[in-house]
Design a protein around this motif. Structure first.
Motif, PDB file in Angstrom:
ATOM      1  N   ALA A  78      34.088  42.297 -15.836  1.00 50.59           N
ATOM      2  CA  ALA A  78      34.872  42.493 -14.883  1.00 50.59           C
ATOM      3  C   ALA A  78      34.829  43.992 -14.068  1.00 50.59           C
ATOM      4  CB  ALA A  78      36.481  42.409 -15.061  1.00 50.59           C
ATOM      5  N   SER A  79      34.821  44.868 -14.895  1.00 48.11           N
ATOM      6  CA  SER A  79      34.609  46.227 -14.428  1.00 48.11           C
ATOM      7  C   SER A  79      33.022  46.405 -13.682  1.00 48.11           C
ATOM      8  CB  SER A  79      34.243  47.264 -15.527  1.00 48.11           C
ATOM      9  OG  SER A  79      35.501  47.670 -16.126  1.00 48.11           O
ATOM     10  N   GLU A  80      32.330  45.748 -14.297  1.00 48.97           N
ATOM     11  CA  GLU A  80      30.803  45.798 -13.254  1.00 48.97           C
ATOM     12  C   GLU A  80      31.027  45.107 -11.866  1.00 48.97           C
ATOM     13  OE1 GLU A  80      26.823  43.420 -14.080  1.00 48.97           O
ATOM     14  OE2 GLU A  80      27.458  44.648 -15.758  1.00 48.97           O
ATOM     15  N   GLN A  81      31.782  44.037 -11.914  1.00 48.77           N
ATOM     16  CA  GLN A  81      32.039  43.303 -10.746  1.00 48.77           C
ATOM     17  C   GLN A  81      33.111  44.027  -9.715  1.00 48.77           C
ATOM     18  OE1 GLN A  81      30.393  40.516  -9.736  1.00 48.77           O
ATOM     19  NE2 GLN A  81      29.188  40.625 -11.661  1.00 48.77           N
ATOM     20  N   ALA A  82      34.122  44.751 -10.381  1.00 51.07           N
ATOM     21  CA  ALA A  82      34.799  45.636  -9.496  1.00 51.07           C
ATOM     22  C   ALA A  82      33.983  46.698  -8.951  1.00 51.07           C
ATOM     23  CB  ALA A  82      36.147  46.039 -10.408  1.00 51.07           C
TER      24      ALA A  82
END
Length: 124
Positions: free
Chosen positions: A56-60
């Motif tokens: 999720a952090s990578e996508q954000a």
């Protein structure tokens, strides 16, 4: 070393009203340290839940707003605050009324107590 860190996290657990669990893991979700109260909050700490934070952090980060530092998830009875302290991930699980701002304000204080764990994770 770990006893001091565990003692520190237990003190945080007692200071923040409504906080049930603090868990420190590596980025893959391998638990390194966990302190908790008597409540059973295992749903949030399942092995599949924590590595999802990294994804999720990578996508954000792809939104063009810079690197993601914190993800806050609110549920009907709980809230989960996950902090990106690479190579570590901190997960805080609290009641729905737990003061999220209080948890976020602890971020800078946590860095000094996590140094030994960061070194141990990067050396392996």
């Amino acid at each position: 070393m770990t006893d001091e860190v565990k003692k520190y996290f237990n003190s945080i657990l007692n200071k923040v009203n409504g906080l049930f669990v603090i868990q420190v893991t590596d980025r893959d979700g391998v638990p390194l340290l966990r302190v908790s109260q008597d409540k059973n909050i295992d749903f949030a700490l399942m092995p599949s839940f924590i590595p999802t934070f990294a994804t999720a952090s990578e996508q954000a980060g792809k939104l063009g707003l810079g690197r993601n530092k914190v993800i806050i998830s609110m549920y009907s009875n709980y809230q989960v605050v996950q902090m990106n302290k690479l190579p570590l991930v901190l997960t805080f699980v609290g009641a729905e009324h737990c003061n999220t701002g209080h948890i976020l304000a602890l971020e800078k204080q946590l860095d000094t107590h996590l140094e030994d764990l960061k070194i141990a994770v990067t050396e392996v």
